[in-house]
Scaffold this motif. Sequence first.
Motif, PDB file in Angstrom:
ATOM      1  N   HIS A  13       0.835  -1.206   0.000  1.00 23.31           N
ATOM      2  CA  HIS A  13       0.000   0.000   0.000  1.00 23.31           C
ATOM      3  C   HIS A  13       0.864   1.248   0.000  1.00 23.31           C
ATOM      4  CE1 HIS A  13       0.456  -0.690   4.446  1.00 23.31           C
ATOM      5  NE2 HIS A  13       0.664   0.603   4.431  1.00 23.31           N
ATOM      6  N   GLU A  58      -3.943   3.950   1.163  1.00 24.29           N
ATOM      7  CA  GLU A  58      -4.482   4.160   2.503  1.00 24.29           C
ATOM      8  C   GLU A  58      -4.478   5.649   2.811  1.00 24.29           C
ATOM      9  OE1 GLU A  58      -3.166  -0.114   4.539  1.00 24.29           O
ATOM     10  OE2 GLU A  58      -2.522   1.768   5.471  1.00 24.29           O
ATOM     11  N   HIS A  82       4.094   7.323   3.242  1.00 19.17           N
ATOM     12  CA  HIS A  82       4.993   6.172   3.209  1.00 19.17           C
ATOM     13  C   HIS A  82       4.575   5.182   2.129  1.00 19.17           C
ATOM     14  CE1 HIS A  82       1.798   4.552   5.895  1.00 19.17           C
ATOM     15  NE2 HIS A  82       2.152   3.372   5.444  1.00 19.17           N
ATOM     16  N   CYS A  84       4.568   1.014   1.497  1.00 17.30           N
ATOM     17  CA  CYS A  84       4.693  -0.270   2.192  1.00 17.30           C
ATOM     18  C   CYS A  84       4.926  -1.380   1.182  1.00 17.30           C
ATOM     19  CB  CYS A  84       3.426  -0.566   2.990  1.00 17.30           C
ATOM     20  SG  CYS A  84       3.483  -2.190   3.802  1.00 17.30           S
ATOM     21  N   GLU A 132       7.800   1.135   4.754  1.00 15.95           N
ATOM     22  CA  GLU A 132       7.238   0.145   5.672  1.00 15.95           C
ATOM     23  C   GLU A 132       7.404  -1.226   5.030  1.00 15.95           C
ATOM     24  OE1 GLU A 132       3.047   0.717   6.294  1.00 15.95           O
ATOM     25  OE2 GLU A 132       2.864  -0.952   7.710  1.00 15.95           O
TER      26      GLU A 132
HETATM   27 ZN    ZN Z   1       1.289   1.588   6.102  1.00 15.80          ZN
END
Ligand code: ZN
Length: 136
Positions: A13, A58, A82, A84, A132
């Motif tokens: 994500h 997200e 961020h 991921c 992440e």
């Molecule tokens: Zn995340």
Amino acid sequence: MTTPARRGTRIAHIGVAVRALDDILPLYRDVLGLPTAPLDDADGARITGLAAGDSLVELLEPVASDSPIAKFVDQRGPGLHHVCFHVDDIEGTLARARAAGITLIDEVPRVGAEGKRIAFLHPKSTGGVLIELSEY
Ligand code: ZN
């Protein structure tokens, strides 16, 4: 629990920090046409997921004023927060990152949203991207 098949590293994500979910959600849901996916709140943020193929966007709205997302939005404004990556072996990936001189935010994996094991790499040592890691 069965062992998931090894699938290789891929984007799980992209986390986007927002001031107000309700203001930005129509762009992703209605203009871009991404279906919403319910997600638990985590780390002092209300989260709405949107499915973009096998990956998620997200949207992270701070609910606690001292949360990491609140600090990010206060200091830098809303925006990309961020990326991921799903990895097959989070310990192995952390070990390679450590050996490569990358600063680890999480020395060992912790349990994040949806019970997945996650760890973060510090953006100061990754070219400015908060990365992440998430294991299947
Ligand atoms: Zn995340």
